[in-house]
Design a protein around this motif. Structure first.
Motif, PDB file in Angstrom:
ATOM      1  N   ASP A 219       0.868   2.734  -8.196  1.00 22.73           N
ATOM      2  CA  ASP A 219       1.579   3.921  -8.663  1.00 22.73           C
ATOM      3  C   ASP A 219       3.085   3.678  -8.596  1.00 22.73           C
ATOM      4  O   ASP A 219       3.833   4.111  -9.464  1.00 22.73           O
TER       5      ASP A 219
ATOM      6  N   HIS B 106       4.937  12.030 -11.304  1.00 16.11           N
ATOM      7  CA  HIS B 106       3.946  13.047 -11.677  1.00 16.11           C
ATOM      8  C   HIS B 106       4.580  14.422 -11.899  1.00 16.11           C
ATOM      9  O   HIS B 106       3.875  15.425 -12.016  1.00 16.11           O
TER      10      HIS B 106
ATOM     11  N   GLU C 178     -12.397   5.217  -8.826  1.00 19.21           N
ATOM     12  CA  GLU C 178     -11.180   6.021  -8.853  1.00 19.21           C
ATOM     13  C   GLU C 178     -10.732   6.324  -7.427  1.00 19.21           C
ATOM     14  O   GLU C 178     -11.515   6.778  -6.601  1.00 19.21           O
ATOM     15  N   ASP C 179      -9.487   6.059  -7.163  1.00 19.94           N
ATOM     16  CA  ASP C 179      -8.932   6.236  -5.822  1.00 19.94           C
ATOM     17  C   ASP C 179      -7.701   7.120  -5.944  1.00 19.94           C
ATOM     18  O   ASP C 179      -6.744   6.773  -6.631  1.00 19.94           O
ATOM     19  N   HIS C 180      -7.733   8.268  -5.298  1.00 21.00           N
ATOM     20  CA  HIS C 180      -6.642   9.225  -5.443  1.00 21.00           C
ATOM     21  C   HIS C 180      -5.526   9.000  -4.422  1.00 21.00           C
ATOM     22  O   HIS C 180      -4.539   9.728  -4.415  1.00 21.00           O
ATOM     23  N   ARG C 181      -5.676   8.009  -3.564  1.00 13.89           N
ATOM     24  CA  ARG C 181      -4.610   7.713  -2.613  1.00 13.89           C
ATOM     25  C   ARG C 181      -3.430   7.072  -3.334  1.00 13.89           C
ATOM     26  O   ARG C 181      -3.614   6.348  -4.313  1.00 13.89           O
TER      27      ARG C 181
END
Length: 434
Positions: free
Chosen positions: A257, A347, A170-173
Motif C-alpha cells: 500500500d 484512500h 485478500e488481506d485488509h492489513r
C-alpha cells in the motif's frame, strides 16, 4: 500480485525484438514516469485484463572467452524471481551448446517454461524445426519477432498459465515495503522497526534475496512490512546485479500500500534510486523517502538535504522525507506515523460539493490559456477512485487541456486537501463521454 514472466536465452536469438513486440503490439504498457529509465529491462503489461511483469535478460554465452559472468548472474536472478519463463531459441540457426546450457539452468529451476522459437519466417527453419523438441519441454510456440507472427497464440498461452499461479488471499492489513538499492540498510531498518533481529544484516550488498513478510503490532493494530529481499537461499548464491535487484523491488511494490524508498545518507542519490521511486509511482503506491545512516553525516543539516532531495525527486515532490539511523535507532519512531498518514491519504475521499467548489475557485483564479480562440471549460468534477486518488474532470474539449494547467489543478487540489505521500490521477472527459 502480478506474475513475473522472464525472457531467457542465448545472445542474438531475438529476445529484445520479442520483448518489444509483446509490450508494443498486443498489450498495453503503462507510460513512463519521469525518473524511470527509458531503456529499462522490464515492463508492466496487461493482456485481456490480466496484468503481468515482463522482464528481459542478457544473452547467456558460455563460448565467449570474454564472457561477463554478471550476465549469468542476471539471468539466475531473473529465473529465480520468475513465475513463468519464455525460453527463446533461434529457428534460423537451430540449437547450439549455449541453448543446451540454458536448458540445464531452466530444468534446475523447476519453473514452468514455454519454448519460443523465433525467426520461423526463415526458410532455414524448415530444416530443423523438429530439433527443438530435443530440449525436452512440453510447450513450443513458433513466432517471428520481425514479421509479428504467432504473438496472439503466445500471449494466450502466457495468460493461460496465470490461474495456476498462487494468488494471495485478500488481506485488509496495511502493507508497506522497504525498497531501494542494495546496501542502503533496508534489512537493518526493518530490524530497527521490529525492535528485534528478524533478518540477516550484513555489510555485503545483496545479502538478502527474496521478499520476507513480517506481521507486527503497532498501537494494537496489525501491519505487514515487506522487506524487498530476504535470507539467502541455500545453493542460490549470486552477486547482486544492481539493475536486477530492481526485480525484487517490483514484486514487493506490487503487493504494498505504501513504499518506503530507503536512501543512504553516505552515498546520496543516484539514478537507480529514481528508477525505483518511479516504479512505485507508476504502480500508484504511496511513497515515503527514508534517508538512512543519518548518523554518519558530519554537520547534518536536514533543511539543505531536503532541498537536494526535492531537486532530485521533482516528480515526487509530494513524498514526505524522514531522516533516521537504523544503527542508533534514532528517529525510527517517526516512520510508522508517516506510513499510517500516507496510507490514509491514498484512500482519502473528498466530498463532491467541496471538490467542485475548490475546482471552480481554482478555475476563476487562473483561466486556462486559449487555443485558436477556444478555452477549456470545466463543467463538473468528481472523485472516481482511491489508492491512488483519481479525479475526473468533465470539460468542453479535453484536447484543450495543457499539461501545465493540469499540473496547476493538481497543485491546487494538494493545497486544499491532504494528499501528502500519494500520487494522484487526473482524467479529463468531454461532457457526455462515458
Amino acid at each position: 500480485m502480478k506474475p513475473t514472466v522472464a525472457l531467457v536465452g542465448r545472445p542474438n536469438v531475438g529476445k529484445s525484438t520479442i520483448f518489444n513486440r509483446l509490450v508494443g503490439k498486443k498489450i498495453s504498457i503503462i507510460e513512463d514516469t519521469p525518473g524511470v529509465t527509458r531503456d529499462r529491462i522490464y515492463s508492466d503489461c496487461e493482456y485481456q485484463g490480466k496484468k503481468f511483469l515482463l522482464v528481459d535478460t542478457g544473452g547467456i554465452d558460455l563460448d565467449d572467452a570474454a564472457f561477463n559472468e554478471s550476465i549469468m548472474m542476471q539471468a539466475s536472478i531473473a529465473i529465480d524471481q520468475a513465475d513463468l519463463i519464455l525460453f527463446v531459441v533461434d529457428g534460423k540457426e537451430g540449437l547450439t551448446a549455449n541453448d543446451y546450457a540454458v536448458r540445464d539452468m531452466l530444468r534446475k529451476s523447476k519453473k514452468k517454461v514455454l519454448v519460443v522459437i523465433n525467426k520461423v519466417d526463415s526458410k532455414d527453419y524448415q530444416d530443423h524445426q523438429y530439433d527443438f523438441y530435443e530440449l525436452g519441454f512440453d510447450d513450443y510456440y513458433p513466432v517471428s519477432g520481425e514479421q509479428n507472427i504467432g504473438f496472439y497464440e503466445l500471449l494466450e498461452a502466457i495468460v493461460a498459465e496465470f490461474p495456476h499461479m498462487s494468488e494471495e488471499e485478500e488481506d485488509h492489513r496495511v502493507k508497506f515495503s522497504l525498497i531501494g538499492r542494495p546496501n542502503v540498510g533496508k534489512s537493518s531498518l526493518m530490524n530497527a522497526l521490529l525492535n528485534e533481529e528478524r533478518t540477516i544484516v550484513s555489510d555485503v550488498a545483496g545479502t538478502t534475496r527474496d521478499s520476507i513478510d513480517t506481521v507486527f503490532t503497532y498501537h494494537k493494530q496489525e501491519y505487514v512490512v515487506i522487506d524487498t529481499a530476504g535470507m539467502r537461499k541455500k545453493g542460490k548464491v549470486y552477486e547482486p546485479i544492481e539493475k536486477y535487484s530492481l526485480i525484487r523491488s517490483l514484486r514487493a511494490i506490487d503487493r504494498s500500500d505504501v513504499c518506503l524508498l530507503v536512501i543512504s545518507a553516505e552515498e546520496g542519490v543516484i539514478e537507480h534510486d529514481k528508477h525505483i521511486a518511479g516504479y512505485a509511482i507508476e504502480a500508484g503506491k504511496g511513497l515515503i523517502i527514508v534517508v538512512n545512516k543519518w548518523d554518519t553525516v558530519e554537520n547534518p543539516n536536514t533543511t539543505e538535504y531536503t532541498k537536494m532531495l526535492r531537486s532530485e525527486f521533482q516528480f515526487a515532490s509530494y513524498a514526505p522525507i524522514v531522516f533516521v539511523s537504523a544503527l542508533t535507532r534514532k528517529r525510527i519512531a517517526t516512520i510508522m506515523p508517516e506510513v499510517i498518514h500516507v496510507y490514509d491519504n491514498c484512500h482519502r475521499q473528498v466530498k463532491t460539493s467541496v471538490l467542485n467548489d475548490v475546482v471552480a475557485d481554482s478555475y476563476s483564479m487562473k483561466l486556462p490559456p486559449t487555443y485558436k480562440g477556444n478555452r477549456l471549460k470545466i463543467y463538473y468534477t468528481s472523485q472516481t477512485g482511491t489508492a491512488p486518488p483519481k479525479f475526473t474532470f468533465f470539460v468542453n474539449n479535453k484536447g484543450l487541456v495543457h499539461f501545465s494547467y493540469e499540473r496547476y489543478l493538481e497543485n491546487r487540489l494538494r493545497e486544499n486537501f491532504d494528499f501528502e505521500g500519494t500520487p494522484m490521477v487526473l482524467q479529463f472527459k468531454n461532457r457526455g463521454e462515458e
